[in-house]
Design a protein around this motif. Structure first.
Motif, PDB file in Angstrom:
ATOM      1  N   SER A  94       0.827  -1.214   0.000  1.00 28.37           N
ATOM      2  CA  SER A  94       0.000   0.000   0.000  1.00 28.37           C
ATOM      3  C   SER A  94       0.857   1.257   0.000  1.00 28.37           C
ATOM      4  O   SER A  94       0.600   2.206  -0.759  1.00 28.37           O
ATOM      5  N   VAL A 107      -5.750   1.442  -1.622  1.00 25.62           N
ATOM      6  CA  VAL A 107      -6.738   0.709  -0.820  1.00 25.62           C
ATOM      7  C   VAL A 107      -6.700  -0.784  -1.145  1.00 25.62           C
ATOM      8  O   VAL A 107      -6.729  -1.637  -0.250  1.00 25.62           O
ATOM      9  N   CYS A 148      -4.079  -3.006   0.665  1.00 17.82           N
ATOM     10  CA  CYS A 148      -4.082  -3.129   2.123  1.00 17.82           C
ATOM     11  C   CYS A 148      -4.729  -4.444   2.543  1.00 17.82           C
ATOM     12  O   CYS A 148      -5.827  -4.785   2.089  1.00 17.82           O
ATOM     13  N   ILE A 192      -8.824   2.755   5.570  1.00 14.33           N
ATOM     14  CA  ILE A 192      -9.027   1.850   4.435  1.00 14.33           C
ATOM     15  C   ILE A 192     -10.344   1.106   4.580  1.00 14.33           C
ATOM     16  O   ILE A 192     -11.097   0.915   3.608  1.00 14.33           O
ATOM     17  N   TYR A 203     -13.124   3.380   3.542  1.00 21.65           N
ATOM     18  CA  TYR A 203     -13.191   3.483   2.079  1.00 21.65           C
ATOM     19  C   TYR A 203     -13.928   2.271   1.507  1.00 21.65           C
ATOM     20  O   TYR A 203     -14.802   2.413   0.637  1.00 21.65           O
ATOM     21  N   ARG A 204     -13.599   1.078   1.995  1.00 21.78           N
ATOM     22  CA  ARG A 204     -14.242  -0.130   1.478  1.00 21.78           C
ATOM     23  C   ARG A 204     -15.711  -0.191   1.859  1.00 21.78           C
ATOM     24  O   ARG A 204     -16.544  -0.689   1.090  1.00 21.78           O
TER      25      ARG A 204
END
Length: 448
Positions: free
Chosen positions: A50, A78, A81, A108, A111-112
């Protein structure tokens, strides 16, 4: 501005039920704030892929700074990771309570979660994350499943790569023909009445991998605990949700947390300790669930009652002493400290467990295996996983021991494949699923 914090790291609860958590503009602003601090520090450059991806994006941008990196390119960072938590636990000087408040893995994860809410989780990834469903049917037809997932089965592995995105060259876990629960019911562990009474009762949380894949870990644990006068049971209410956490499916992880916490509550009321044999699952119960459901008292009580398996056995040894009768192992052990063992902040309990075996010859390696759960099996990630795992595998191979073991069974499986790829004249060590298996052998117990 001072660098680093003198206080112990803390983590804040995830505000995943608020609208702001999923706001694109607010997420992007936070990504840029954190990435800019990471760019000026760069201590994590050698942890995983990452950070090199992030730093390459910045260095190759028009200005050489984050302001000319497109937000769409953040996905490359992202996607690399693995949520190993090592940047938070071992490298970053700016984790809370520092005022910079950097928690890269949970950023992260956010974000997911936003990505999953907006676009949904791809069908193949969602199917792979349903570990309980997969395990229940796979154990019923384990022979066929294990045949279909062999690396040598090029036709089936090519199909699996196309349909499920699983790299055809990745060694996949095998399935047991009988679950741990079924084996324990058929051969219940008998407490050694000659052993000093421990006044302990423990429920072994089978976990998906322990129940459906490598049952030797759980059977060894049951045998060792029973030999040491601990009343033991095996219970598997549901998956801990780590595979779904990796996909950002926070609502389903919360649902699993409530279900498992409710199932274990009566045992905790009766004075049972909860023991998790897989570090990732212990991490979920002890740390991640209370951050996802901070107001849930059952989740909080479960976290307080949960022990990692190695941690629990070492605690018995320290407070009451272990039962006699262990013989020296045949050969030395190269021990890999998994990332999720380290993330529990309990020290090298697996190494401490192995040191309890008479005349133990243990070499400890504390580097990332690179596998990253299901991440490392995926097409596009597998080669990176092999690259990241080489330093650890090389150290384990060069230790020149008869056995190689990791508390994380998936890390161990991946390390074995990296050692195979490295080749060399040193004989390949025997991979063992968990340190508890070697302790059970020292007691003269056979594991399934």
């Amino acid at each position: 501005m001072r660098e680093g914090s003198l206080e112990a790291p803390i983590r804040h609860p995830l505000d995943w039920r608020s609208a702001d958590f999923y706001d694109d503009a607010k997420l992007d602003a936070e990504m840029r704030r954190v990435f800019d601090i990471c760019h000026t520090c760069r201590r994590c450059f050698n942890l995983c892929d990452s950070f090199p991806r992030l730093f390459d994006l910045i260095d190759e941008s028009k200005s050489g700074e984050l302001d000319t990196v497109a937000s769409a390119d953040f996905k490359r960072v992202v996607d690399a990771c693995t949520l190993c938590d090592m940047c938070f636990m071992s490298k970053c000087p700016y984790v809370p309570p520092h005022e910079f408040n950097i928690d890269f893995p949970h950023l992260i994860l956010r974000y997911r979660a936003v990505e999953a809410k907006k676009n949904g989780v791809p069908a193949a990834d969602r199917a792979l994350a349903d570990a309980d469903r997969n395990g229940k049917w796979a154990t019923l037809i384990s022979g066929a499943v294990n045949w279909a997932t062999r690396r040598e089965n090029t036709m089936m592995r090519g199909l699996e790569e196309k349909v499920a995105g699983l790299d055809r060259n990745a060694e996949l876990p095998k399935y047991a023909s009988k679950t741990l629960e079924a084996q324990a019911a058929a051969h219940p562990p008998m407490r050694d009445e000659s052993a000093p009474a421990k006044a302990r009762k423990a429920v072994l949380y089978a976990t998906c991998y322990g129940d459906y894949n490598d049952t030797s870990i759980g059977m060894s644990a049951l045998g060792v605990l029973a030999r040491n006068g601990v009343e033991t049971k095996v219970v598997h209410p549901a998956c801990c949700g780590m595979p779904k956490l990796e996909q950002g499916m926070l609502d389903e992880v919360a649902e699993a947390a409530r279900k498992v916490a409710a199932a274990f509550a009566p045992y905790i009321d009766q004075g049972y300790d909860i023991v998790a044999p897989v570090p990732s699952c212990a991490l979920m119960l002890k740390f991640e669930w209370p951050l996802i459901l901070p107001e849930d008292e059952s989740v909080k009580r479960l976290a307080e009652a949960t022990f990692d398996l190695s941690e629990y056995v070492v605690d018995i040894a320290r407070k009451e002493g272990l039962a006699e009768g262990m013989a020296p192992l045949d050969g030395g052990v190269a021990f890999h400290v998994s990332c999720h063992s380290r993330a529990q902040n309990i020290g090298q309990k697996g190494a401490e467990l192995l040191a309890l075996i008479p005349q133990a010859d243990v070499a400890v390696v504390e580097r990332c295996s690179g596998h990253g759960g299901a991440w490392g099996y995926k097409k596009g990630n597998f080669e990176t996983a092999m690259k990241v795992g080489k330093p650890a595998a090389r150290q384990l191979q060069n230790a020149d021991k008869k056995h190689v073991v990791s508390e994380c069974p998936l890390a161990g499986l991946h390390i074995e494949q990296v050692i195979e790829a490295l080749g060399g004249e040193t004989p390949r060590p025997e991979r063992v699923g968990h340190p508890i298996v070697l302790m059970a052998r020292a007691y003269g117990m056979a594991s399934s």
